[in-house]
Design a protein around this motif. Structure first.
Motif, PDB file in Angstrom:
ATOM      1  N   VAL A 180       5.567  -9.238  -1.514  1.00 54.38           N
ATOM      2  CA  VAL A 180       5.594  -7.774  -1.486  1.00 54.38           C
ATOM      3  C   VAL A 180       6.703  -7.297  -0.549  1.00 54.38           C
ATOM      4  O   VAL A 180       7.058  -7.980   0.413  1.00 54.38           O
ATOM      5  CB  VAL A 180       4.243  -7.175  -1.036  1.00 54.38           C
ATOM      6  CG1 VAL A 180       3.190  -7.361  -2.086  1.00 54.38           C
ATOM      7  CG2 VAL A 180       3.790  -7.793   0.276  1.00 54.38           C
TER       8      VAL A 180
ATOM      9  N   ASN B 249       3.233 -13.505  -7.173  1.00 51.76           N
ATOM     10  CA  ASN B 249       3.014 -12.079  -7.423  1.00 51.76           C
ATOM     11  C   ASN B 249       3.935 -11.580  -8.542  1.00 51.76           C
ATOM     12  O   ASN B 249       4.365 -10.436  -8.541  1.00 51.76           O
ATOM     13  CB  ASN B 249       3.245 -11.267  -6.131  1.00 51.76           C
ATOM     14  CG  ASN B 249       2.710  -9.846  -6.231  1.00 51.76           C
ATOM     15  OD1 ASN B 249       1.816  -9.556  -7.018  1.00 51.76           O
ATOM     16  ND2 ASN B 249       3.277  -8.940  -5.441  1.00 51.76           N
TER      17      ASN B 249
ATOM     18  N   LEU C  89      -2.353  -4.727   1.413  1.00 46.81           N
ATOM     19  CA  LEU C  89      -1.322  -5.233   0.514  1.00 46.81           C
ATOM     20  C   LEU C  89      -1.290  -4.465  -0.812  1.00 46.81           C
ATOM     21  O   LEU C  89      -0.406  -4.662  -1.620  1.00 46.81           O
ATOM     22  CB  LEU C  89      -1.554  -6.725   0.226  1.00 46.81           C
ATOM     23  CG  LEU C  89      -1.510  -7.640   1.455  1.00 46.81           C
ATOM     24  CD1 LEU C  89      -1.877  -9.070   1.065  1.00 46.81           C
ATOM     25  CD2 LEU C  89      -0.126  -7.610   2.095  1.00 46.81           C
ATOM     26  N   ARG C  90      -2.293  -3.623  -1.001  1.00 46.48           N
ATOM     27  CA  ARG C  90      -2.346  -2.755  -2.166  1.00 46.48           C
ATOM     28  C   ARG C  90      -2.655  -1.335  -1.709  1.00 46.48           C
ATOM     29  O   ARG C  90      -3.505  -1.131  -0.847  1.00 46.48           O
ATOM     30  CB  ARG C  90      -3.418  -3.213  -3.159  1.00 46.48           C
ATOM     31  CG  ARG C  90      -3.012  -4.394  -4.020  1.00 46.48           C
ATOM     32  CD  ARG C  90      -4.091  -4.709  -5.057  1.00 46.48           C
ATOM     33  NE  ARG C  90      -4.304  -3.627  -5.996  1.00 46.48           N
ATOM     34  CZ  ARG C  90      -3.509  -3.362  -7.041  1.00 46.48           C
ATOM     35  NH1 ARG C  90      -2.468  -4.119  -7.268  1.00 46.48           N
ATOM     36  NH2 ARG C  90      -3.785  -2.375  -7.854  1.00 46.48           N
TER      37      ARG C  90
ATOM     38  N   ASP D 176      -3.608 -16.754  -2.202  1.00 49.26           N
ATOM     39  CA  ASP D 176      -2.529 -16.252  -1.369  1.00 49.26           C
ATOM     40  C   ASP D 176      -1.216 -16.971  -1.697  1.00 49.26           C
ATOM     41  O   ASP D 176      -0.177 -16.358  -1.862  1.00 49.26           O
ATOM     42  CB  ASP D 176      -2.863 -16.456   0.115  1.00 49.26           C
ATOM     43  CG  ASP D 176      -4.098 -15.680   0.510  1.00 49.26           C
ATOM     44  OD1 ASP D 176      -4.683 -16.031   1.527  1.00 49.26           O
ATOM     45  OD2 ASP D 176      -4.454 -14.723  -0.194  1.00 49.26           O
TER      46      ASP D 176
ATOM     47  N   CYS E 297       0.594  -6.031  -3.876  1.00 45.97           N
ATOM     48  CA  CYS E 297       0.098  -7.318  -4.338  1.00 45.97           C
ATOM     49  C   CYS E 297      -0.702  -7.151  -5.633  1.00 45.97           C
ATOM     50  O   CYS E 297      -1.068  -6.043  -6.018  1.00 45.97           O
ATOM     51  CB  CYS E 297      -0.792  -7.948  -3.263  1.00 45.97           C
ATOM     52  SG  CYS E 297      -0.369  -9.652  -2.941  1.00 45.97           S
TER      53      CYS E 297
ATOM     54  N   PHE F 109       3.217 -13.163   0.336  1.00 39.00           N
ATOM     55  CA  PHE F 109       2.505 -12.525  -0.771  1.00 39.00           C
ATOM     56  C   PHE F 109       3.431 -11.888  -1.807  1.00 39.00           C
ATOM     57  O   PHE F 109       2.963 -11.317  -2.788  1.00 39.00           O
ATOM     58  CB  PHE F 109       1.532 -11.474  -0.237  1.00 39.00           C
ATOM     59  CG  PHE F 109       0.401 -12.062   0.562  1.00 39.00           C
ATOM     60  CD1 PHE F 109      -0.636 -12.725  -0.076  1.00 39.00           C
ATOM     61  CD2 PHE F 109       0.396 -11.985   1.942  1.00 39.00           C
ATOM     62  CE1 PHE F 109      -1.671 -13.287   0.651  1.00 39.00           C
ATOM     63  CE2 PHE F 109      -0.640 -12.550   2.674  1.00 39.00           C
ATOM     64  CZ  PHE F 109      -1.674 -13.200   2.033  1.00 39.00           C
TER      65      PHE F 109
END
Length: 399
Positions: free
Chosen positions: A367, A288, A392-393, A247, A342, A365
């Protein structure tokens, strides 16, 4: 006399059959080892830990939770569970436990349960082969209330040599079939061998040691097969590396450079650096794949923007802000636009006990908050609560 001989022979045959039969524990390991190894490469949870927890929590697949609910890890409903459930007496009477459509779903949810919760995050700093550290860490994080939980897991791992699976790849399962030898039955341990099935031993029973070794040799692989196996292992290592991203992502680079060229530091022309007005001693990090700096005492968003040749509105937009706010020392300040989602291996985040805003999560993260709001269909002013699952995706991007 003849009857006595027949009776004794029958007893000996029965005893031999019992000795050669797999124990329920061994049968469980052989059945689910491949799934555990697959999950290890997907999530980073050691296969030995997964198998040991499955053995203990499901009573090697025979518990009521396992047989009726496909729940092999004793995972309770918790606030984020939206699937089927069943009541079961555990620490308290009639507690809510998760029910899965298949045992494979249970194994995957177990990996995600550990992977996406902050209280288990420290475990992923440990080596995959450090099964003792994982066992004691699970107890420390509160996975189970039993004070002997770590020692029970370690006993399973060492008795059945589950640590061997932490070094295996899926290619090992595709090229050979596992079998359990009975040379350690008396001590309750298991030894995994890779090669011919036990039925092949009967065919070789009349041959000498030399012939038997020759027959048990692994067949030579063709050049094409070797190349395919090499490519497969390379792909698995790449997937494992991607799933092990934490993370709080690693420092990609500690280099002074322009935000436009941060991903290719070796190609930077020193003369071009003079065009950008910022300290050459400042460390630039990446999360990321997005570069950021850590603020220091006395800085503002405007001063950082000026250092990197950015407009004030740009740096505020990069950090999901509509207007400037006080900048505390040590704050993450992105100097490029964050990603829409992410990296692989961080598909979602489950909100913990600590209070945090959606922006806090997006900054953590790397994003964009607008993208997270869209993929989760979140209303304006949404405040995350404990147990909430934040994607997150995008599911459309997953394969």
């Amino acid at each position: 006399m003849k009857r006595a001989f027949v009776f004794i022979a029958s007893l000996l045959a029965l005893a031999a059959a019992l000795l050669s039969a797999d124990t329920p524990q061994e049968a469980y390991v052989e059945k689910w080892a491949k799934v555990a190894v697959s999950e290890m490469y997907r999530s980073g949870v050691p296969a030995s830990i997964t198998l040991a927890q499955g053995l203990l929590e499901s009573r090697y697949g025979l518990s009521e939770l396992a047989t009726k609910g496909n729940n092999h890890f004793g995972i309770k409903c918790h606030k984020d569970w939206k699937g089927k459930s069943m009541a079961y007496d555990d620490d308290e009477k009639g507690e809510c436990f998760r029910v899965y459509g298949s045992a494979d779903e249970s194994f995957r949810d177990h990996s995600d349960f550990l992977r996406y919760r902050d209280r288990y995050k420290f475990l992923f700093d440990l080596e995959t082969k450090d099964y003792k550290g994982w066992a004691y860490g699970l107890k420390k994080a509160g996975y189970a209330t039993d004070p002997n939980y770590p020692t029970k897991l370690i006993k399973y791992i060492e008795d059945y040599r589950l640590y061997e699976y932490d070094s295996m790849t899926l290619a090992d399962f595709k090229s050979k079939e596992p079998r359990v030898t009975d040379n350690k039955k008396s001590s309750g341990t298991m030894e995994v061998k890779w090669g011919s099935k036990s039925g092949d031993q009967d065919k070789n029973a009349g041959s000498d040691d030399k012939d038997r070794k020759k027959q048990e040799k692994e067949p030579k692989m063709t050049r094409a097969e070797k190349k395919a196996a090499k490519e497969e292992k390379k792909a698995e290592r790449k997937a494992a590396k991607a799933s092990a991203v934490e993370d709080e992502e690693i420092v990609d680079a500690v280099i002074p450079q322009s935000p436009l060229s941060i991903e290719e530091p070796k190609k930077i022309d020193k003369s071009s650096l003079e065009e950008f007005k910022f300290s050459l001693n400042r460390a630039t990090y990446s999360r990321n794949g997005v570069p950021f700096v850590l603020s220091v005492e006395g800085e503002t968003y405007s001063s950082i923007a000026n250092s990197y040749g950015l407009f004030d509105k740009e740096i505020l937009r990069y950090n999901d802000l509509s207007m400037a706010e006080e900048l505390m020392p040590g704050t993450v300040v992105y100097i490029q636009a964050k990603k829409n989602q992410c990296a692989k291996g961080l598909d979602k985040y489950i909100v913990g006990e600590e209070e945090q805003s959606l922006r806090d999560i997006c900054q953590r993260f790397g994003v964009k908050m607008s993208s997270v709001q869209k993929m989760n269909a979140l209303p304006a002013g949404y405040q995350p609560r404990e147990g909430d699952t934040i994607l997150l995706r995008s599911k459309k991007m997953k394969k």
